[in-house]
Design a protein around this motif. Structure first.
Motif, PDB file in Angstrom:
ATOM      1  N   GLU A 131      19.349 168.399  64.133  1.00 49.89           N
ATOM      2  CA  GLU A 131      19.395 169.706  63.680  1.00 49.89           C
ATOM      3  C   GLU A 131      19.496 170.927  64.531  1.00 49.89           C
ATOM      4  OE1 GLU A 131      16.102 169.069  59.773  1.00 49.89           O
ATOM      5  OE2 GLU A 131      15.442 168.596  61.722  1.00 49.89           O
TER       6      GLU A 131
ATOM      7  N   HIS B 254      26.839 168.878  63.467  1.00 53.72           N
ATOM      8  CA  HIS B 254      25.783 168.594  62.178  1.00 53.72           C
ATOM      9  C   HIS B 254      26.441 167.823  61.107  1.00 53.72           C
ATOM     10  CE1 HIS B 254      27.143 172.615  60.963  1.00 53.72           C
ATOM     11  NE2 HIS B 254      26.692 172.107  59.911  1.00 53.72           N
TER      12      HIS B 254
ATOM     13  N   LEU C  80      17.977 162.060  57.015  1.00 56.07           N
ATOM     14  CA  LEU C  80      19.347 163.016  57.529  1.00 56.07           C
ATOM     15  C   LEU C  80      20.396 162.138  56.825  1.00 56.07           C
ATOM     16  CD1 LEU C  80      19.553 164.943  59.727  1.00 56.07           C
ATOM     17  CD2 LEU C  80      20.355 163.223  61.334  1.00 56.07           C
TER      18      LEU C  80
ATOM     19  N   ASP D 117      21.662 172.880  58.340  1.00 62.93           N
ATOM     20  CA  ASP D 117      21.693 171.357  58.756  1.00 62.93           C
ATOM     21  C   ASP D 117      21.418 170.771  57.415  1.00 62.93           C
ATOM     22  OD1 ASP D 117      21.988 171.567  61.577  1.00 62.93           O
ATOM     23  OD2 ASP D 117      19.972 172.617  61.418  1.00 62.93           O
TER      24      ASP D 117
END
Lengths: 329, 328
Positions: free
Chosen positions: A44, A208, A249, B187
């Protein structure tokens, strides 16, 4: 073992002072990278991926640890030697416009990079510049254009041409496609891949966008608050993500479904990204981790080998892997 | 079905530049019902943001709406005075912009900025607005709302600022949220968090969302309906399920094919050839014709109109049937 790595990073750390407090931007990071390969760095914002990239270039000095490039200890190099070595290490940024002078034509900007390093003659530099423009898929006329006349995709190609002009061995790509339109992203990604093959380039690819990182990388390191929490070959990481953070993630990636039944639920992720100025005790991921127990709150987990070339820093590796197997069955 | 919440009809927008004009939006029509999420997908220059922003009176100075209507709760927004529009924006329609730093006031505490949204619209008393601000911060997943109330925008991360923007947009419980690339800069885990929150608000309050994005993954997973824009026109319009099953516009397919997704490693991805051009003249054919592999003479001579192509599915392409056969 295979050939000597081009880049070896050993236990590097970097601390910044912010508002009178210590910020551990990078803590005890190690990896090796062979020539012609790509290491992807994901995490992140605030995870330290760009900081790490800059440390490798010695644009930022490490507080601790060693970085060896092509066998040479970077911290021991004199200014003159470092300057020469910098030719071998280039960087491409997210915003190529910011790194190009608005008053210089793009052709001049590419030649300028070579002139600074006293490469060739004026004529040979000019020749090489037009060659490079062709290599990155730009028309020759574009050399007379100024940055503001080009699109984002074209500017990124100029950035790549300029980096290539010095015949580098290593290129750090810091979010090089994040600002581009989807269809342009693919063009630039595939260009980077083709150039890598042609010139045996070594990349550190920071992004990202996890799908893009997977696409380009041989190995991937997942960073969380300045630490590598998991590292594995790209396919392996996506197939068997072991650290709970990596799992979160990967679960957060929204893929275009192939059938309406495959549509994803939006799942609320517990907890906040903690402030790096005030990191949680023990495992820094514990406040967001569904597997956290007492030991996670009190002791920092060490990196453990979970498979060949696959490490994860988690106390509860066995549990996360079991769960993965249950889900797969 | 009652009246749609927002219905845009035949919208045309032009920008004047020093030497020429840009035809940014060329006859766009769509509507959105209560509790619905619509995704408008396209690349930069497709007219997706301009369509949305011009319909709520947020058009750059050199832009001009040349025709069309935008009916919201029985009123044509394009005919309202700026003051009336300001009343609606922020109260009935919440707006989230792509870059939170440019839309937050850097020298005002974020709590005050959220309160201000409620006070200017006389949505709540001071006391109520204060309590609701704390509640909103909590809902946005910002820890320790009481102390964060007093923080300034620069003290937050990008993801947090975006959530504060969303808190402001949601403060007066709007019926419609208009969001321009709300999560592009974030993100993936933060994006997921914000989307989960918006999903919940839709369920709880029946709020509608129109989202401009270039991300098919986001649009197809979050939205009920999808519009694909190119050259200031709608190229394809369908429910998301239909779109997933049978998208058939060459541009939609090209865009879908050009996304690098997880699992694509080692695969050759085919980007759409050439790049989009800025339209400086009235269209005389399909704007996508010169990048399309199905192009015939007709595509250059006749602008394709949006037509029914199946249940809940419309396409603007002369060759959609052929393309559909090819794909299936």
């Amino acid at each position: 073992m295979s050939a000597k790595p081009l880049l070896r990073v050993e236990n590097v750390s970097k601390t910044f002072r912010v508002q009178g407090k210590k910020l551990h931007a990078i803590e005890n990071v190690s990896f090796t990278l062979e020539a012609g390969k790509t290491l992807g760095l994901v995490g992140e914002s605030g995870s330290g991926k760009s900081t790490l990239g800059r440390m490798v270039l010695r644009l930022l000095e490490s507080d601790k640890g060693k970085i060896y490039f092509d066998g040479a200890d970077l911290s021991k190099l004199s200014k003159v030697k470092l300057r020469a070595l910098r030719r071998d290490m280039q960087i491409i940024f997210q915003d190529p416009k910011a790194s190009l002078s608005p008053r210089m034509t793009v052709g001049d900007a590419i030649e300028d990079a070579m002139a600074i390093h006293k490469l060739g003659t004026k004529a040979s530099r000019r020749e090489r510049m037009t060659e490079l423009l062709e290599k990155v898929g730009l028309p020759a006329e574009i050399q007379y254009a100024y940055p503001h006349e080009l699109s984002g995709g074209q500017l990124q190609r100029v950035g790549i041409a300029r980096a290539l002009s010095l015949n580098p061995k290593l290129i750090i790509c810091d979010e090089p496609v994040s600002a581009l339109d989807v269809s342009i992203q693919v063009q630039v990604i595939q260009l980077l891949r083709d150039l890598q093959k042609e010139f045996n380039l070594t990349y550190i690819f920071i992004s990202h966008n996890l799908a893009v990182v997977e696409y380009l990388s041989d190995d991937i390191a997942v960073l969380y608050l300045g630490e590598v929490v998991e590292q594995a070959p790209a396919e392996e990481l996506f197939k068997t993500p072991t650290h709970p953070y990596t799992q979160v993630l990967l679960d957060s990636i929204l893929r275009v479904p192939e059938s309406p039944e495959q549509k994803q639920e939006m799942v609320y992720i517990q907890g906040e990204v903690p402030s790096p100025l005030n990191p949680p005790s023990g495992c820094t991921f514990h406040p967001r981790c569904p597997y956290a127990t007492d030991i996670c709150r009190s002791a920092k987990p060490l990196q453990r080998t979970v498979a060949e070339c696959h490490v994860a820093a988690c106390h509860r590796v066995e549990e996360t892997q079991n769960l993965l197997m249950v889900n797969a069955n | 079905m009652g009246e749609p919440l927002l219905s845009i009809d035949d919208l045309h927008v032009k920008f004047s530049r020093s030497e020429d004009e840009v035809f940014a939006v060329n006859g766009v029509s769509f509507s959105i019902e209560a509790n619905e999420a619509l995704g408008i997908v396209g690349e930069s220059g497709s007219g997706k943001s301009v369509t949305l922003m011009s319909s709520i009176g947020l058009l750059r100075e050199n832009g001009k709406i040349t025709s069309g209507t935008a009916n919201f709760q029985g009123r044509n927004l394009l005919k309202l005075r700026p003051k009336q529009l300001e009343d609606i924006r922020g109260r009935d329609i919440g707006v989230v912009f792509q870059d939170p730093m440019t839309s937050l006031n850097p020298i005002m505490r974020i709590g005050d900025q959220i309160m201000e949204a409620m006070l200017t619209h006389q949505y709540a008393s001071r006391k109520e607005a204060f309590d609701r601000t704390l509640q909103l911060l909590q809902e946005m997943g910002i820890p320790d709302p009481k102390s964060r109330f007093k923080s300034y925008p620069h003290e937050f991360s990008g993801g947090m600022r975006q959530r504060i923007m969303i808190a402001i947009a949601l403060a007066c419980e709007p019926q419609l949220l208009i969001a321009d690339e709300p999560t592009t800069a974030l993100d993936v885990t933060v994006q997921m968090q914000i989307l989960a929150l918006l999903q919940e608000l839709r369920r709880k309050r029946g709020m509608s969302v129109v989202m401009v994005t270039h991300d098919f993954g986001l649009a197809t997973n979050f939205c009920d309906k999808i519009i694909v824009m190119y050259g200031g026109q709608i190229m394809e319009k369908a429910t998301t399920d239909q779109f997933i099953r049978e998208a058939a516009h060459p541009y939609s397919l090209g865009l879908k094919r050009s996304i690098i997704e997880v699992g694509h490693k080692g695969k050759e991805i085919l980007p759409i050839p050439k790049t989009a051009k800025t339209l400086t003249a009235v269209l005389t054919g399909c704007p996508f014709a010169e990048r399309c592999s199905y192009t015939t003479e007709r595509c250059h001579q006749e602008v394709p109109r949006l037509r029914v192509f199946g249940t809940d599915h419309e396409i603007a392409c002369h060759h959609a049937e052929e393309v559909a056969c090819h794909v299936r």
